[in-house]
Scaffold this motif. Structure first.
Motif, PDB file in Angstrom:
ATOM      1  N   GLY A 292     -14.078 -27.559 -80.560  1.00  0.00           N
ATOM      2  CA  GLY A 292     -12.988 -28.431 -80.124  1.00  0.00           C
ATOM      3  C   GLY A 292     -11.675 -27.679 -80.085  1.00  0.00           C
ATOM      4  N   PRO A 293     -10.800 -27.992 -79.108  1.00  0.00           N
ATOM      5  CA  PRO A 293      -9.539 -27.254 -78.943  1.00  0.00           C
ATOM      6  C   PRO A 293      -8.613 -27.328 -80.148  1.00  0.00           C
ATOM      7  CG  PRO A 293      -9.595 -29.213 -77.528  1.00  0.00           C
ATOM      8  CD  PRO A 293     -10.971 -29.022 -78.065  1.00  0.00           C
ATOM      9  N   LYS A 294      -8.603 -28.459 -80.847  1.00  0.00           N
ATOM     10  CA  LYS A 294      -7.730 -28.597 -82.019  1.00  0.00           C
ATOM     11  C   LYS A 294      -8.044 -27.527 -83.061  1.00  0.00           C
ATOM     12  CE  LYS A 294      -7.089 -31.661 -86.024  1.00  0.00           C
ATOM     13  NZ  LYS A 294      -7.456 -32.973 -86.623  1.00  0.00           N
ATOM     14  N   TYR A 295      -9.321 -27.305 -83.308  1.00  0.00           N
ATOM     15  CA  TYR A 295      -9.712 -26.364 -84.350  1.00  0.00           C
ATOM     16  C   TYR A 295      -9.570 -24.921 -83.900  1.00  0.00           C
ATOM     17  CZ  TYR A 295     -11.202 -30.624 -86.554  1.00  0.00           C
ATOM     18  OH  TYR A 295     -11.199 -31.892 -87.095  1.00  0.00           O
ATOM     19  N   VAL A 296      -9.662 -24.688 -82.593  1.00  0.00           N
ATOM     20  CA  VAL A 296      -9.378 -23.343 -82.087  1.00  0.00           C
ATOM     21  C   VAL A 296      -7.909 -23.000 -82.334  1.00  0.00           C
ATOM     22  CG1 VAL A 296      -9.225 -21.900 -80.022  1.00  0.00           C
ATOM     23  CG2 VAL A 296     -11.222 -23.368 -80.372  1.00  0.00           C
ATOM     24  N   ARG A 297      -7.011 -23.954 -82.070  1.00  0.00           N
ATOM     25  CA  ARG A 297      -5.579 -23.705 -82.317  1.00  0.00           C
ATOM     26  C   ARG A 297      -5.331 -23.410 -83.790  1.00  0.00           C
ATOM     27  NH1 ARG A 297      -5.068 -28.009 -78.519  1.00  0.00           N
ATOM     28  NH2 ARG A 297      -4.907 -29.535 -80.210  1.00  0.00           N
ATOM     29  N   GLN A 298      -5.981 -24.193 -84.670  1.00  0.00           N
ATOM     30  CA  GLN A 298      -5.824 -23.933 -86.101  1.00  0.00           C
ATOM     31  C   GLN A 298      -6.351 -22.550 -86.472  1.00  0.00           C
ATOM     32  OE1 GLN A 298      -7.550 -26.983 -88.533  1.00  0.00           O
ATOM     33  NE2 GLN A 298      -6.236 -28.609 -87.764  1.00  0.00           N
ATOM     34  N   ALA A 299      -7.497 -22.177 -85.904  1.00  0.00           N
ATOM     35  CA  ALA A 299      -8.101 -20.879 -86.217  1.00  0.00           C
ATOM     36  C   ALA A 299      -7.198 -19.732 -85.796  1.00  0.00           C
ATOM     37  CB  ALA A 299      -9.469 -20.761 -85.537  1.00  0.00           C
ATOM     38  N   ILE A 300      -6.526 -19.879 -84.673  1.00  0.00           N
ATOM     39  CA  ILE A 300      -5.618 -18.824 -84.200  1.00  0.00           C
ATOM     40  C   ILE A 300      -4.490 -18.607 -85.205  1.00  0.00           C
ATOM     41  CG2 ILE A 300      -3.895 -18.248 -82.436  1.00  0.00           C
ATOM     42  CD1 ILE A 300      -5.804 -19.621 -80.394  1.00  0.00           C
ATOM     43  N   VAL A 301      -3.884 -19.699 -85.664  1.00  0.00           N
ATOM     44  CA  VAL A 301      -2.790 -19.580 -86.640  1.00  0.00           C
ATOM     45  C   VAL A 301      -3.304 -18.945 -87.932  1.00  0.00           C
ATOM     46  CG1 VAL A 301      -1.102 -20.836 -88.027  1.00  0.00           C
ATOM     47  CG2 VAL A 301      -1.538 -21.538 -85.674  1.00  0.00           C
ATOM     48  N   SER A 302      -4.461 -19.408 -88.412  1.00  0.00           N
ATOM     49  CA  SER A 302      -5.024 -18.848 -89.636  1.00  0.00           C
ATOM     50  C   SER A 302      -5.356 -17.369 -89.472  1.00  0.00           C
ATOM     51  CB  SER A 302      -6.283 -19.627 -90.034  1.00  0.00           C
ATOM     52  OG  SER A 302      -6.855 -19.088 -91.202  1.00  0.00           O
ATOM     53  N   ALA A 303      -5.944 -17.007 -88.329  1.00  0.00           N
ATOM     54  CA  ALA A 303      -6.304 -15.608 -88.082  1.00  0.00           C
ATOM     55  C   ALA A 303      -5.055 -14.729 -87.978  1.00  0.00           C
ATOM     56  CB  ALA A 303      -7.139 -15.505 -86.814  1.00  0.00           C
ATOM     57  N   GLU A 304      -4.015 -15.240 -87.343  1.00  0.00           N
ATOM     58  CA  GLU A 304      -2.765 -14.471 -87.252  1.00  0.00           C
ATOM     59  C   GLU A 304      -2.185 -14.213 -88.635  1.00  0.00           C
ATOM     60  OE1 GLU A 304      -1.114 -15.768 -82.819  1.00  0.00           O
ATOM     61  OE2 GLU A 304      -0.551 -16.959 -84.584  1.00  0.00           O
ATOM     62  N   LYS A 305      -2.262 -15.228 -89.492  1.00  0.00           N
ATOM     63  CA  LYS A 305      -1.772 -15.044 -90.860  1.00  0.00           C
ATOM     64  C   LYS A 305      -2.621 -14.025 -91.606  1.00  0.00           C
ATOM     65  CE  LYS A 305       0.509 -15.577 -94.578  1.00  0.00           C
ATOM     66  NZ  LYS A 305       1.783 -14.839 -94.702  1.00  0.00           N
ATOM     67  N   ALA A 306      -3.937 -14.104 -91.455  1.00  0.00           N
ATOM     68  CA  ALA A 306      -4.822 -13.153 -92.129  1.00  0.00           C
ATOM     69  C   ALA A 306      -4.551 -11.723 -91.677  1.00  0.00           C
ATOM     70  CB  ALA A 306      -6.286 -13.525 -91.872  1.00  0.00           C
ATOM     71  N   SER A 307      -4.259 -11.564 -90.396  1.00  0.00           N
ATOM     72  CA  SER A 307      -4.024 -10.217 -89.857  1.00  0.00           C
ATOM     73  C   SER A 307      -2.740  -9.592 -90.399  1.00  0.00           C
ATOM     74  CB  SER A 307      -3.981 -10.261 -88.329  1.00  0.00           C
ATOM     75  OG  SER A 307      -2.818 -10.938 -87.868  1.00  0.00           O
ATOM     76  N   GLU A 308      -1.864 -10.406 -90.976  1.00  0.00           N
ATOM     77  CA  GLU A 308      -0.637  -9.875 -91.569  1.00  0.00           C
ATOM     78  C   GLU A 308      -0.897  -9.175 -92.897  1.00  0.00           C
ATOM     79  OE1 GLU A 308       2.150 -13.041 -91.943  1.00  0.00           O
ATOM     80  OE2 GLU A 308       2.169 -13.530 -89.806  1.00  0.00           O
ATOM     81  N   VAL A 309      -1.994  -9.537 -93.551  1.00  0.00           N
ATOM     82  CA  VAL A 309      -2.254  -9.004 -94.891  1.00  0.00           C
ATOM     83  C   VAL A 309      -3.555  -8.207 -94.968  1.00  0.00           C
ATOM     84  CG1 VAL A 309      -0.914 -10.786 -96.046  1.00  0.00           C
ATOM     85  CG2 VAL A 309      -3.334 -11.187 -95.624  1.00  0.00           C
ATOM     86  N   THR A 310      -4.316  -8.128 -93.882  1.00  0.00           N
ATOM     87  CA  THR A 310      -5.555  -7.368 -93.880  1.00  0.00           C
ATOM     88  C   THR A 310      -5.821  -6.822 -92.484  1.00  0.00           C
ATOM     89  OG1 THR A 310      -7.947  -7.464 -94.261  1.00  0.00           O
ATOM     90  CG2 THR A 310      -6.908  -9.456 -93.437  1.00  0.00           C
ATOM     91  N   GLU A 311      -6.552  -5.734 -92.420  1.00  0.00           N
ATOM     92  CA  GLU A 311      -6.954  -5.158 -91.135  1.00  0.00           C
ATOM     93  C   GLU A 311      -8.407  -5.462 -90.812  1.00  0.00           C
ATOM     94  OE1 GLU A 311      -6.070  -1.004 -91.236  1.00  0.00           O
ATOM     95  OE2 GLU A 311      -3.892  -1.304 -91.250  1.00  0.00           O
ATOM     96  N   LEU A 312      -8.977  -6.442 -91.488  1.00  0.00           N
ATOM     97  CA  LEU A 312     -10.371  -6.814 -91.245  1.00  0.00           C
ATOM     98  C   LEU A 312     -10.560  -7.324 -89.818  1.00  0.00           C
ATOM     99  CD1 LEU A 312     -11.100  -8.759 -94.547  1.00  0.00           C
ATOM    100  CD2 LEU A 312     -12.238  -6.639 -93.845  1.00  0.00           C
ATOM    101  N   PRO A 313     -11.681  -6.998 -89.185  1.00  0.00           N
ATOM    102  CA  PRO A 313     -11.993  -7.620 -87.894  1.00  0.00           C
ATOM    103  C   PRO A 313     -12.246  -9.108 -88.069  1.00  0.00           C
ATOM    104  CG  PRO A 313     -13.875  -6.364 -88.678  1.00  0.00           C
ATOM    105  CD  PRO A 313     -12.744  -6.061 -89.616  1.00  0.00           C
TER     106      PRO A 313
END
Length: 296
Positions: A13-34
């Motif tokens: 669902g599009p709502k959860y994709v938008r949430q995942a993008i924000v969460s992934a962007e935050k994770a990428s600030e503190v880790t270089e994990l794929p």
């Protein structure tokens, strides 16, 4: 060969994709994990290194159980789309040198004990309910069998994925351990934590960018000693060693909840929520389709 380690989201669902993008962007600030995502949507965002299609979404809790074995990594950190990594979490993968799976015990066990009829599904009551919003696990045969059993239990009489996960874990020979609550700190439920919180969870759709995550994180980690994170939406404050302390704290809790339910929610929170929801509907479906849907 699978990549060694990485983060996985499941978003139908599009709502959860938008949430995942924000969460992934935050994770990428503190880790270089794929980072990988499993979705029924046509996801096209550079934050994701792996995009895996779900061709048969159910748009329910079962999508998590169905898709979690699709991880492209040998060692996976699965995150709900409303879970946010605040600081270094690489230690989680080191756990998998000794164990095959780790998750935090749900401190409230709401699904197990308070949702509909209480039932323990032939599992001893003393076996805890684990929160499935943060799971770190290996990609091996025993874990994959556990996940398949989880799917089967989610499709029978169990009303929620955590009940099925509890039963699947109990019947499994997978080596499991419990995560510290600082690796899965529930924001909208009363919890006690000590130390720096590494992952917050349960913020829901109220976060639209990583700067808002920082505001929540600052409040959560302003102090790192023993503290209680309290939500007006759930729970009561009790002072167990004092009759009068209990009366005072219970009255305070009732007054604050009344204020939240009767003033803040109808006049502040809900109007903002409905406005955001309408804007997202327009973005997803267009103005005409949104108007047609509302008039039906």
């Amino acid at each position: 060969m699978h990549p060694d380690r990485g983060i996985l989201y499941i978003a139908t669902g599009p709502k959860y994709v938008r949430q995942a993008i924000v969460s992934a962007e935050k994770a990428s600030e503190v880790t270089e994990l794929p980072i990988a995502i499993v979705s029924d949507q046509d996801v096209d965002h550079p934050i994701f290194d792996y995009i895996i299609k779900d061709h048969n979404p159910k748009h329910s809790y079962i999508d998590k159980a169905r898709n979690i074995s699709k991880s492209p990594f040998d060692k996976t950190l699965f995150l709900d789309t409303d879970a946010y990594v605040l600081s270094d979490i690489m230690e989680l993968f080191e756990l998998l040198d000794e164990f095959e799976l780790a998750a935090a015990v749900d401190p409230n066990e709401v699904v197990l004990r308070y949702s509909g009829e209480r039932h323990f599904d032939n599992v001893p009551e003393s076996v805890p309910e684990y929160n499935t919003g943060v799971i770190v696990y290996r990609n091996n045969e025993r874990v994959n069998n556990l996940m398949q059993n989880w799917v089967s239990y989610c499709t029978t009489a169990n009303p929620n994925d955590q009940i099925g996960f509890r039963k699947a874990l109990y019947e499994s020979d997978v080596r499991i351990t419990a995560l510290s609550p600082v690796y899965n700190t529930l924001i909208n439920w009363p919890v006690q934590v000590t130390g720096e919180v590494k992952i917050i969870h349960g913020v829901g759709g109220s976060i639209s960018d990583s700067s808002e995550v920082e505001k929540v994180a600052d409040r959560v980690n302003k102090k790192t000693g023993v503290r209680i994170l309290y939500s007006l939406r759930h729970g009561h404050v009790v002072y167990p060693t004092s009759k009068y302390g209990t009366i005072i704290t219970r009255k305070y809790s009732s007054i604050m909840r009344y204020t939240f339910d009767r003033i803040y929610t109808p006049f502040v929170h809900r109007p903002i929520y409905l406005l955001n929801k309408r804007v997202q509907n327009v973005c997803d479906n267009g103005i005409l389709n949104t108007i047609k849907k509302e008039l039906m």
